[in-house]
Scaffold this motif. Sequence first.
Motif, PDB file in Angstrom:
ATOM      1  N   ALA A  19       0.812  -1.218   0.000  1.00 39.12           N
ATOM      2  CA  ALA A  19       0.000   0.000   0.000  1.00 39.12           C
ATOM      3  C   ALA A  19       0.845   1.268   0.000  1.00 39.12           C
ATOM      4  O   ALA A  19       0.292   2.368  -0.044  1.00 39.12           O
ATOM      5  N   GLY A  20       2.153   1.126   0.057  1.00 37.31           N
ATOM      6  CA  GLY A  20       3.029   2.292   0.054  1.00 37.31           C
ATOM      7  C   GLY A  20       3.301   2.859   1.432  1.00 37.31           C
ATOM      8  O   GLY A  20       3.997   3.875   1.541  1.00 37.31           O
ATOM      9  N   GLN A  21       2.808   2.220   2.479  1.00 33.89           N
ATOM     10  CA  GLN A  21       3.036   2.681   3.845  1.00 33.89           C
ATOM     11  C   GLN A  21       4.291   2.005   4.397  1.00 33.89           C
ATOM     12  O   GLN A  21       4.242   1.120   5.254  1.00 33.89           O
ATOM     13  N   PHE A  22       5.448   2.449   3.916  1.00 33.13           N
ATOM     14  CA  PHE A  22       6.708   1.832   4.316  1.00 33.13           C
ATOM     15  C   PHE A  22       7.022   2.022   5.806  1.00 33.13           C
ATOM     16  O   PHE A  22       7.527   1.088   6.440  1.00 33.13           O
ATOM     17  N   PRO A  23       6.769   3.195   6.402  1.00 31.79           N
ATOM     18  CA  PRO A  23       7.068   3.336   7.836  1.00 31.79           C
ATOM     19  C   PRO A  23       6.309   2.341   8.710  1.00 31.79           C
ATOM     20  O   PRO A  23       6.887   1.753   9.633  1.00 31.79           O
ATOM     21  N   SER A  24       5.024   2.139   8.437  1.00 33.41           N
ATOM     22  CA  SER A  24       4.269   1.189   9.246  1.00 33.41           C
ATOM     23  C   SER A  24       4.738  -0.243   8.998  1.00 33.41           C
ATOM     24  O   SER A  24       4.750  -1.069   9.919  1.00 33.41           O
ATOM     25  N   ALA A  25       5.140  -0.551   7.768  1.00 34.74           N
ATOM     26  CA  ALA A  25       5.671  -1.892   7.486  1.00 34.74           C
ATOM     27  C   ALA A  25       6.974  -2.124   8.248  1.00 34.74           C
ATOM     28  O   ALA A  25       7.205  -3.215   8.797  1.00 34.74           O
ATOM     29  N   MET A  26       7.825  -1.122   8.297  1.00 35.13           N
ATOM     30  CA  MET A  26       9.080  -1.245   9.041  1.00 35.13           C
ATOM     31  C   MET A  26       8.827  -1.400  10.536  1.00 35.13           C
ATOM     32  O   MET A  26       9.514  -2.184  11.215  1.00 35.13           O
TER      33      MET A  26
END
Length: 424
Positions: free
Chosen positions: A134-141
Amino acid sequence: FETLAAKGGAAAGTAGAGAAAATAGAGAAAAAATGIDESELEAAGWGDELDLGNAADGAQAEDGLGIGGEAGDGEEGWEMEDLELPADLGLDTATAAAATAAGAGPFTAPTPGTPAAQKWLERRTQLAAEHAAAGQFPSAMSLLYRQLGVVTFEPLKPYFLELYAASHAVLPGLQGVSPMLCALDRNWSCDAPTQAPSSPALLYSLRHLEEQLKAAYKLVTEGKFSDALRLFVRMLQTIPLMMVETRKEVDEVKELVGICKEYVIALRCELKRKELREDDMIRAAELAAYFTHCNLQPMHTALSLRSAMTIFFKLKSLGTCAHFCRRLLELNPGQKMALQARQVLAACEKTPVDEVKVNYDPRNPFDICCLTFTPIYRGSKYVEDKYTGARFQPECEGQISPIGDIVRIGADASGLLISPTQVR
């Protein structure tokens, strides 16, 4: 002649005086023009007035033409009657009103809806793969840090970008117009008339990893240890960014993590041994012995045992060499390899003594620290990599685990999460 000249002069004087009097009269008449009495004009010879008729007469004349009203006596006129349309045309009042009002004012753009990527995350998913897609890299990290203790994200950057690119399609438009970015939904069905976004399409799958595992096995068999190590590490970096549907698939993925861990440890030991100088035979023998204790495929275990058998025989550690010969024969290797193992075993049994001592005890189970390349015997203290379960010496705590190159050793983490079935 004098009498005639005198008469001519008198006549000229009389004419001049008359002209002057006429001029003065014209000026007086012009000055009095605004004060002319209309009753005086009626008696003058200016002609008769034009009779245009009154307003009522004009209206009657217009009605006589039959414009905009009913016809005169005995005439039907334009027959302006209401037109009744049949009901099966499918035109409702709202559509007609909208069509009428469409040209009444400027165009108003519709209100933009919620992006599909935002709806994907409204389910409060705990899968790092869906956040990255979804492009939410900070939450994935953040999820990877809490679940696995991941602290180094640079190796994961290309996989994050691949996930995002795989979950979106670019639709080109007219020339000079920016293309449209369209989200790809994993559960999309062509049979459904309308369907709200539910979850993103993901790139990595269990089948994809199984194909990579076969390729890595082939590289190990061919002796291309550096290429095989890179492939196993890549698989360990990919697994946290995938998703499976069932608990059975979760167990298969965890088994795959264990396989990758064993091969990374074994290959690192072998590559470390090849970096040693030729005169450091004792250390080379230790690493060759550690290599044989990794849980590998039978073919690869047999190859590692043959290598250790050769090194310990040259080192005159015949007692330990005989141990490797027996383990090799238990695997039922090929005829040539089995014959060589029996010959070496016969030679070792004559004098089963180790002339050179090495830090290796085959009777005491141990794990291998692939940072210090030393054994961690049962009962010894250790720190663990929460992702793969690999064990390290206590002094390695806080360092980056070489098994995947992304996890901090000793970090507190909840464990691998790759399926919705794990959170139900």
